[in-house]
Motif scaffolding. Structure first.
Motif, PDB file in Angstrom:
ATOM      1  N   LEU A  21     -63.577 -31.181 -10.094  1.00  0.00           N
ATOM      2  CA  LEU A  21     -62.632 -30.164  -9.635  1.00  0.00           C
ATOM      3  C   LEU A  21     -61.981 -29.418 -10.792  1.00  0.00           C
ATOM      4  CD1 LEU A  21     -60.940 -28.879  -7.337  1.00  0.00           C
ATOM      5  CD2 LEU A  21     -59.317 -30.770  -7.622  1.00  0.00           C
ATOM      6  N   ILE A  22     -61.635 -30.128 -11.866  1.00  0.00           N
ATOM      7  CA  ILE A  22     -60.857 -29.543 -12.963  1.00  0.00           C
ATOM      8  C   ILE A  22     -61.785 -29.141 -14.105  1.00  0.00           C
ATOM      9  CG2 ILE A  22     -58.977 -29.914 -14.601  1.00  0.00           C
ATOM     10  CD1 ILE A  22     -57.948 -32.109 -12.722  1.00  0.00           C
ATOM     11  N   ALA A  23     -61.613 -27.945 -14.593  1.00  0.00           N
ATOM     12  CA  ALA A  23     -62.345 -27.460 -15.764  1.00  0.00           C
ATOM     13  C   ALA A  23     -61.358 -26.877 -16.753  1.00  0.00           C
ATOM     14  CB  ALA A  23     -63.373 -26.402 -15.366  1.00  0.00           C
ATOM     15  N   THR A  24     -61.782 -26.743 -18.002  1.00  0.00           N
ATOM     16  CA  THR A  24     -60.951 -26.051 -18.982  1.00  0.00           C
ATOM     17  C   THR A  24     -61.280 -24.568 -18.957  1.00  0.00           C
ATOM     18  OG1 THR A  24     -62.530 -26.290 -20.802  1.00  0.00           O
ATOM     19  CG2 THR A  24     -60.973 -28.091 -20.465  1.00  0.00           C
ATOM     20  N   THR A  25     -60.261 -23.749 -19.129  1.00  0.00           N
ATOM     21  CA  THR A  25     -60.406 -22.302 -19.243  1.00  0.00           C
ATOM     22  C   THR A  25     -59.356 -21.812 -20.231  1.00  0.00           C
ATOM     23  OG1 THR A  25     -58.791 -21.782 -17.507  1.00  0.00           O
ATOM     24  CG2 THR A  25     -61.085 -22.141 -16.801  1.00  0.00           C
ATOM     25  N   PRO A  26     -59.484 -20.596 -20.733  1.00  0.00           N
ATOM     26  CA  PRO A  26     -58.405 -20.066 -21.572  1.00  0.00           C
ATOM     27  C   PRO A  26     -57.044 -20.124 -20.884  1.00  0.00           C
ATOM     28  CG  PRO A  26     -60.348 -18.705 -21.811  1.00  0.00           C
ATOM     29  CD  PRO A  26     -60.668 -19.700 -20.727  1.00  0.00           C
ATOM     30  N   ARG A  27     -57.029 -19.887 -19.578  1.00  0.00           N
ATOM     31  CA  ARG A  27     -55.759 -19.939 -18.846  1.00  0.00           C
ATOM     32  C   ARG A  27     -55.190 -21.352 -18.818  1.00  0.00           C
ATOM     33  NH1 ARG A  27     -56.244 -17.058 -13.432  1.00  0.00           N
ATOM     34  NH2 ARG A  27     -57.619 -18.790 -12.905  1.00  0.00           N
ATOM     35  N   SER A  28     -56.061 -22.356 -18.629  1.00  0.00           N
ATOM     36  CA  SER A  28     -55.550 -23.731 -18.579  1.00  0.00           C
ATOM     37  C   SER A  28     -55.051 -24.181 -19.943  1.00  0.00           C
ATOM     38  CB  SER A  28     -56.633 -24.681 -18.061  1.00  0.00           C
ATOM     39  OG  SER A  28     -57.703 -24.818 -18.966  1.00  0.00           O
ATOM     40  N   TRP A  29     -55.675 -23.719 -21.039  1.00  0.00           N
ATOM     41  CA  TRP A  29     -55.184 -24.086 -22.372  1.00  0.00           C
ATOM     42  C   TRP A  29     -53.838 -23.430 -22.671  1.00  0.00           C
ATOM     43  CZ3 TRP A  29     -56.480 -28.277 -24.449  1.00  0.00           C
ATOM     44  CH2 TRP A  29     -57.770 -28.787 -24.348  1.00  0.00           C
ATOM     45  N   GLU A  30     -53.617 -22.249 -22.140  1.00  0.00           N
ATOM     46  CA  GLU A  30     -52.285 -21.642 -22.296  1.00  0.00           C
ATOM     47  C   GLU A  30     -51.237 -22.482 -21.557  1.00  0.00           C
ATOM     48  OE1 GLU A  30     -49.974 -17.361 -21.764  1.00  0.00           O
ATOM     49  OE2 GLU A  30     -52.029 -17.595 -21.031  1.00  0.00           O
ATOM     50  N   ARG A  31     -51.630 -23.029 -20.408  1.00  0.00           N
ATOM     51  CA  ARG A  31     -50.710 -23.899 -19.680  1.00  0.00           C
ATOM     52  C   ARG A  31     -50.439 -25.185 -20.465  1.00  0.00           C
ATOM     53  NH1 ARG A  31     -53.596 -24.793 -15.214  1.00  0.00           N
ATOM     54  NH2 ARG A  31     -53.169 -22.661 -14.588  1.00  0.00           N
ATOM     55  N   VAL A  32     -51.470 -25.727 -21.110  1.00  0.00           N
ATOM     56  CA  VAL A  32     -51.277 -26.910 -21.956  1.00  0.00           C
ATOM     57  C   VAL A  32     -50.280 -26.602 -23.070  1.00  0.00           C
ATOM     58  CG1 VAL A  32     -52.398 -28.453 -23.627  1.00  0.00           C
ATOM     59  CG2 VAL A  32     -53.520 -27.932 -21.458  1.00  0.00           C
TER      60      VAL A  32
END
Length: 371
Positions: free
Chosen positions: A211-222
């Protein structure tokens, strides 16, 4: 159907849209553009950045949340003329003197019932009797079925009304044109610098049924999590829920190493002898230090920041650890100065580099080496 357009990183997509806007402003071409790409790849950020650069008002329409009448407007009966007329929706730009961007987001996920109305906007630049001014630049965006997102196949009637760009995440482009200028957490930037394959794992996640993948958007959230949550356990749980457990575990090791070894402010305040002892003895640590130095650069510390960056190339001579002998210190220093100079020029500190003794020595060494 696959998107058989050129694949470009987000930074290049911005350049292409900028050129399209200039061509439209000069009266050479008026077209509508379509950004295809996986979720979180940066399509929305590209359009927002373009709006800031050209001073345009951004009309952001999420097509999955509106009905045809939201674009077409609502009818009313004109008793004087005995005709049905239309109230135009306020979400469409109408100022002929103000630059505007009409952003039709999630186009490929929009209801098929909405598409005939969208056709008129994209091709004829009009809805009913309302014609968009020439100062309006039209960009659409959407995911594809192959991305694992909710999407309809784009039909040929719609496709033919657009100039298509296939936006794909590229680590170097994201780091240089987004992560560093936006000041994302140094641990995130350093991690992607050394693990560029983990910037976007959408394709892998879909193939493996995750279900979960890394994306540029998710790294900004990190990055935001790193700055907002100090308690380690809770922070790690949040990051695992953002980029997946396996990636989060690998990132946590790097983040801990960086937190323990990278002390940017302490280095800037130390004398040269004490500063040498503070350089981290790992690639992750040095990458984080480089981005940290770029991030803190301002008129008050420019000399110290340049000195710290220049010293990276000499660490193998001053520190006994074998790790420094194995690392490409010269390349790290050069990469760091490229980013540092770019930011320095943006904030008006370019002359400080030419006047700094440490930078002059670094530049002289590169010139002597033919670089």
């Amino acid at each position: 159907m696959s998107v058989n357009a050129m694949t470009v990183p987000a930074g290049e997509a911005l350049e292409v849209l900028r050129a399209g806007w200039e061509a439209q402003k000069a009266g050479h071409i008026t077209a509508s553009y379509m950004l295809h790409g996986r979720p979180g790849v940066g399509k929305t950020q590209v359009v927002e950045q373009l709006a800031r650069e050209i001073g345009a008002r951004l009309f952001d329409l999420r097509l999955t949340t509106i009905e045809p009448q939201d674009l077409r407007g609502l009818p009313y009966y004109d008793h004087e003329t005995r005709k049905t007329r239309w109230y135009r929706p306020e979400d469409l730009p109408d100022d002929p003197d103000e630059p505007s961007i009409l952003f039709l987001d999630e186009l490929t996920a929009a209801s098929p019932m909405l598409q005939p109305t969208v056709y008129g906007l994209l091709q004829e630049r009009r809805v009913g009797r309302h014609v968009l001014p020439r100062t309006v630049f039209i960009v659409a965006a959407g995911n594809t079925v192959e991305d694992g997102a909710i999407a309809y196949q784009m039909n040929t009637a719609l496709s033919d009304r657009l100039i298509h760009l296939h936006v794909q995440a590229a680590a170097a482009d994201w780091l240089d044109n987004y992560a560093v200028p936006k000041g994302l957490d140094a641990s995130v930037v350093a991690f992607i610098k050394t693990r560029p394959d983990l910037l976007d794992t959408t394709e892998r996640a879909v193939a493996e049924g995750h279900l979960i993948a890394t994306t540029p958007r998710s790294w900004e959230r990190v990055s935001r999590i790193m700055g907002a949550v100090a308690e380690r356990r809770g922070r790690n749980v949040l990051i695992a829920g953002t980029v997946g457990e396996a990636v989060a575990a690998e990132f946590a090791l790097i983040a801990d190493d960086i937190a323990a070894t990278v002390q940017v402010q302490e280095m800037l305040e130390a004398d040269r002898k004490a500063r040498i002892a503070l350089y981290p003895a790992s690639m992750h640590g040095l990458n984080a230090l480089i981005y940290g130095l770029i991030g803190v650069l301002d008129a008050r510390n420019v000399e110290e920041v340049i000195d710290c960056m220049a010293e990276i190339r000499n660490l193998a001579r001053h520190r006994p650890e074998e790790a420094f002998a194995r690392m490409p210190l010269g390349e790290l220093c050069t990469y760091g100065f490229e980013g540092l100079i770019r930011k320095g020029l943006e904030i008006g500190l370019g002359e400080h580099f030419l006047g700094n003794e440490a930078y002059r020595a670094y530049a002289a060494e590169r010139k002597a080496a033919g670089l």
